[in-house]
Design an enzyme around this catalytic site. Structure first.
Site, short mmCIF file in Angstrom:
data_model
loop_
_atom_site.label_atom_id
_atom_site.label_comp_id
_atom_site.label_asym_id
_atom_site.label_seq_id
_atom_site.Cartn_x
_atom_site.Cartn_y
_atom_site.Cartn_z
N VAL A 155 2.24 -23.79 -27.84
CA VAL A 155 0.95 -23.09 -27.71
C VAL A 155 -0.05 -23.96 -26.96
O VAL A 155 -0.73 -23.49 -26.03
CB VAL A 155 0.40 -22.71 -29.09
CG1 VAL A 155 -0.96 -22.03 -28.95
CG2 VAL A 155 1.37 -21.80 -29.82
N TYR A 156 -0.13 -25.23 -27.32
CA TYR A 156 -1.04 -26.16 -26.64
C TYR A 156 -0.68 -26.26 -25.15
O TYR A 156 -1.55 -26.15 -24.28
CB TYR A 156 -0.95 -27.52 -27.31
CG TYR A 156 -1.78 -28.60 -26.65
CD1 TYR A 156 -3.16 -28.54 -26.66
CD2 TYR A 156 -1.17 -29.68 -26.03
CE1 TYR A 156 -3.93 -29.53 -26.06
CE2 TYR A 156 -1.92 -30.68 -25.43
CZ TYR A 156 -3.30 -30.59 -25.45
OH TYR A 156 -4.05 -31.57 -24.84
N GLY A 157 0.60 -26.46 -24.86
CA GLY A 157 1.03 -26.57 -23.47
C GLY A 157 0.76 -25.31 -22.69
O GLY A 157 0.34 -25.36 -21.52
#
Length: 248
Positions: A155-157
């Site tokens: 999700v962060y990436g």
């Protein structure tokens, strides 16, 4: 020479703090922003003690409205100081780690809200005025995880990969009016936010040719270059500051 004013989100610690100190030392008027007023005021005091000019504007960048409000307040600060808002560094971010299965929707929405929606609406509310003046510089802070698949950081990436695409889109949209937009993509960096990674931070750094963990000042130096007039012919670039990790 007219003093430039820079808004740096998430600048109460880590890379954002180092960037605020670096730009202030370069003669830029800095608007420090973040959720922690105590830490933000400490950064402001440090800059002022060194002879620089800085102000703090609190912001909890979780949605479009908070970004709109920050844009208005930062613009007002710049104008009250006799200048204009010339530089935006979209550094504020949150991350969530873990497998895809079991990721709560609230966590997903929080990451996308801070990492993608807030920068989008900050640019939407600040870039047009820069374009009208015929100058401006925007730097978005990305991550190695936007290009290299790292387990548990989907999700962060993904949020940062989308921000990189926005960087290129904004460079095309605002470039003809003199506004430059670039990304800086850090590799493993020693910050309060990365402390929880422990030994994995060094393991990740060891996979790159240079082999060491960066300090926040290493990333700040790249950001300072991109917002400076020395980079006047640079836009739409995703600048990897990762020890060479993406070349192997």
């Amino acid at each position: 020479m007219e003093t430039k004013t820079a808004l740096i989100t998430g600048s109460t610690s880590g890379i954002g703090r180092a960037t605020a100190l670096k730009l202030a030392s370069d003669g830029v008027r800095v608007v420090v922003s973040g959720r922690n007023a105590e830490r933000g005021l400490e950064v402001v005091e440090q800059i002022r003690t060194a002879g620089g000019e800085a102000y703090f504007v609190g912001a909890d960048l979780r949605d479009a409205q908070s970004a709109v409000e920050l844009a208005a307040k930062a613009t007002q600060v710049a104008e009250s100081a006799g200048g204009t808002l010339d530089v935006l560094v979209n550094n504020a971010a949150i991350g969530t780690g873990g497998p895809t299965a079991g990721t709560e929707e609230s966590a997903f929405d929080a990451v996308l809200g801070t990492n993608l929606k807030a920068p989008f609406y900050l640019v939407a509310n600040l870039a047009p005025a820069m374009a009208a003046r015929g100058r401006g510089a925007i730097v978005n802070i990305s991550t190695l995880a936007a290009e290299v698949a790292l387990p548990g950081l989907s999700v962060y990436g993904a949020s940062k990969a989308a921000l990189d695409l926005l960087t290129k889109s904004w460079a095309a949209e605002f470039g003809p009016a003199g506004v430059r937009v670039n990304s800086v993509s850090p590799g493993p960096t020693r910050t309060p936010g990365s402390e929880g990674l422990g030994e994995f931070l060094q393991v990740l750094a060891a996979q790159a040719p240079l082999g060491f963990v960066a300090d926040p000042e290493d990333i700040a130096a790249a950001i300072a270059f991109l917002v400076s007039d020395e980079a006047r012919f640079v836009t739409g670039v995703i600048l990897n500051v990762n020890g060479g990790r993406t070349v192997v």
